[in-house]
Design a protein around this motif. Structure first.
Motif, mmCIF file in Angstrom:
data_model
loop_
_atom_site.group_PDB
_atom_site.id
_atom_site.type_symbol
_atom_site.label_atom_id
_atom_site.label_comp_id
_atom_site.label_asym_id
_atom_site.label_seq_id
_atom_site.Cartn_x
_atom_site.Cartn_y
_atom_site.Cartn_z
ATOM 1 N N LEU A 70 3.293 11.710 3.419
ATOM 2 C CA LEU A 70 4.292 11.001 2.630
ATOM 3 C C LEU A 70 4.136 9.482 2.706
ATOM 4 O O LEU A 70 4.141 8.805 1.677
ATOM 5 C CB LEU A 70 5.711 11.391 3.042
ATOM 6 C CG LEU A 70 6.816 10.664 2.284
ATOM 7 C CD1 LEU A 70 6.802 11.079 0.821
ATOM 8 C CD2 LEU A 70 8.158 10.923 2.912
ATOM 9 N N ALA A 71 4.010 8.924 3.887
ATOM 10 C CA ALA A 71 3.936 7.464 4.049
ATOM 11 C C ALA A 71 2.738 6.888 3.296
ATOM 12 O O ALA A 71 2.854 5.875 2.602
ATOM 13 C CB ALA A 71 3.869 7.097 5.525
ATOM 14 N N GLU A 72 1.607 7.552 3.407
ATOM 15 C CA GLU A 72 0.404 7.078 2.719
ATOM 16 C C GLU A 72 0.534 7.245 1.211
ATOM 17 O O GLU A 72 0.195 6.336 0.441
ATOM 18 C CB GLU A 72 -0.813 7.836 3.233
ATOM 19 C CG GLU A 72 -2.110 7.343 2.648
ATOM 20 C CD GLU A 72 -3.320 8.038 3.240
ATOM 21 O OE1 GLU A 72 -4.351 8.085 2.541
ATOM 22 O OE2 GLU A 72 -3.241 8.532 4.373
ATOM 23 N N GLN A 73 1.023 8.382 0.767
ATOM 24 C CA GLN A 73 1.155 8.610 -0.674
ATOM 25 C C GLN A 73 2.170 7.670 -1.308
ATOM 26 O O GLN A 73 1.959 7.189 -2.422
ATOM 27 C CB GLN A 73 1.520 10.070 -0.941
ATOM 28 C CG GLN A 73 0.361 11.007 -0.680
ATOM 29 C CD GLN A 73 0.754 12.466 -0.774
ATOM 30 O OE1 GLN A 73 1.921 12.833 -0.660
ATOM 31 N NE2 GLN A 73 -0.240 13.324 -0.967
ATOM 32 N N ALA A 74 3.263 7.400 -0.616
ATOM 33 C CA ALA A 74 4.261 6.463 -1.144
ATOM 34 C C ALA A 74 3.650 5.075 -1.305
ATOM 35 O O ALA A 74 3.837 4.417 -2.336
ATOM 36 C CB ALA A 74 5.480 6.415 -0.222
ATOM 37 N N ARG A 101 0.486 4.299 -1.667
ATOM 38 C CA ARG A 101 -0.513 4.317 -2.742
ATOM 39 C C ARG A 101 0.138 4.331 -4.117
ATOM 40 O O ARG A 101 -0.302 3.651 -5.040
ATOM 41 C CB ARG A 101 -1.439 5.509 -2.581
ATOM 42 C CG ARG A 101 -2.351 5.333 -1.417
ATOM 43 C CD ARG A 101 -3.327 6.447 -1.261
ATOM 44 N NE ARG A 101 -4.188 6.066 -0.157
ATOM 45 C CZ ARG A 101 -5.277 6.694 0.191
ATOM 46 N NH1 ARG A 101 -5.657 7.746 -0.482
ATOM 47 N NH2 ARG A 101 -5.988 6.277 1.199
ATOM 48 N N GLY A 102 1.189 5.109 -4.266
ATOM 49 C CA GLY A 102 1.894 5.167 -5.542
ATOM 50 C C GLY A 102 2.508 3.836 -5.919
ATOM 51 O O GLY A 102 2.450 3.404 -7.084
ATOM 52 N N VAL A 103 3.089 3.145 -4.950
ATOM 53 C CA VAL A 103 3.699 1.842 -5.211
ATOM 54 C C VAL A 103 2.619 0.812 -5.541
ATOM 55 O O VAL A 103 2.798 -0.016 -6.443
ATOM 56 C CB VAL A 103 4.581 1.397 -4.025
ATOM 57 C CG1 VAL A 103 4.987 -0.055 -4.157
ATOM 58 C CG2 VAL A 103 5.812 2.298 -3.933
ATOM 59 N N ALA A 104 1.499 0.853 -4.857
ATOM 60 C CA ALA A 104 0.405 -0.082 -5.166
ATOM 61 C C ALA A 104 -0.078 0.133 -6.604
ATOM 62 O O ALA A 104 -0.319 -0.836 -7.340
ATOM 63 C CB ALA A 104 -0.747 0.092 -4.178
ATOM 64 N N LEU A 105 -0.191 1.381 -7.014
ATOM 65 C CA LEU A 105 -0.614 1.688 -8.378
ATOM 66 C C LEU A 105 0.422 1.195 -9.391
ATOM 67 O O LEU A 105 0.068 0.569 -10.401
ATOM 68 C CB LEU A 105 -0.836 3.198 -8.525
ATOM 69 C CG LEU A 105 -1.370 3.686 -9.864
ATOM 70 C CD1 LEU A 105 -2.736 3.076 -10.167
ATOM 71 C CD2 LEU A 105 -1.463 5.209 -9.855
#
Length: 177
Positions: A154-158, A160-164
């Motif tokens: 979750l922490a990594e995906q969140a 990455r999603g925000v950076a995108l």
């Protein structure tokens, strides 16, 4: 005090209990802090006086992933962090100190977005605070509110999603700090 807060919770905190745990007379504690709220506020203020800076991995995504990893570790490896956050809902002094802490951390973390703007990863005018809140909120939600540590991605995906999203201008405008 920290151990007592973690083990017993806010309701078990009293100046007498803190003095007993510290091995001092209660007047010693009262002289320094009027009440438990003042003591908690000092602990939170001290936490903000460190030299912590956000990591610089060379990309916004990497920086946000690293910030979330540190956040996740802080909330899971140091139970006093979650206990202090919870206690701040019970004490106006602690709540004010926690707000000062967050303001300081968001100010320190703004450089993550400033570096991303300078590298051309996100558009000028990207709101650092909104990027950081969006990236870290899922970690707080999962660990503090849901009390669930079962999703290691979750922490990594969140992040990455925000950076995108930031790269596409989703966070342009808003409160700049």
């Amino acid at each position: 005090m920290r151990e007592l807060l973690v083990q017993e919770g806010y309701d078990a905190l009293s100046v007498d209990a803190v003095a007993e745990r510290a091995g001092v007379h209660r007047t010693t504690v009262y002289r320094r802090w009027r009440d438990v709220g003042g003591l908690l506020a000092d602990v939170l203020d001290a936490a903000g006086s460190d030299a912590w800076r956000p990591p610089d991995t060379g990309t916004l995504e990497g920086d946000l992933v690293a910030v979330n990893a540190e956040l996740e570790a802080g909330l899971t490896d140091q139970p006093v962090t979650a206990a202090l956050i919870a206690a701040s809902f019970r004490s106006p002094e602690a709540a004010a100190a926690l707000q000062r802490f967050w303001d300081d951390r968001y100010t320190r973390c703004a450089v993550v977005v400033e570096r991303a703007v300078a590298r051309g990863e996100v558009p000028e005018g990207t709101c650092a605070r909104r990027v950081l809140v969006a990236a870290t909120a899922p970690v707080y939600q999962q660990i503090l509110l849901m009390r669930d540590r079962s999703d290691p991605l979750l922490a990594e995906q969140a992040a990455r999603g925000v950076a995108l999203a930031a790269a596409h201008g989703v966070f342009v405008g808003g409160q700049q700090e």
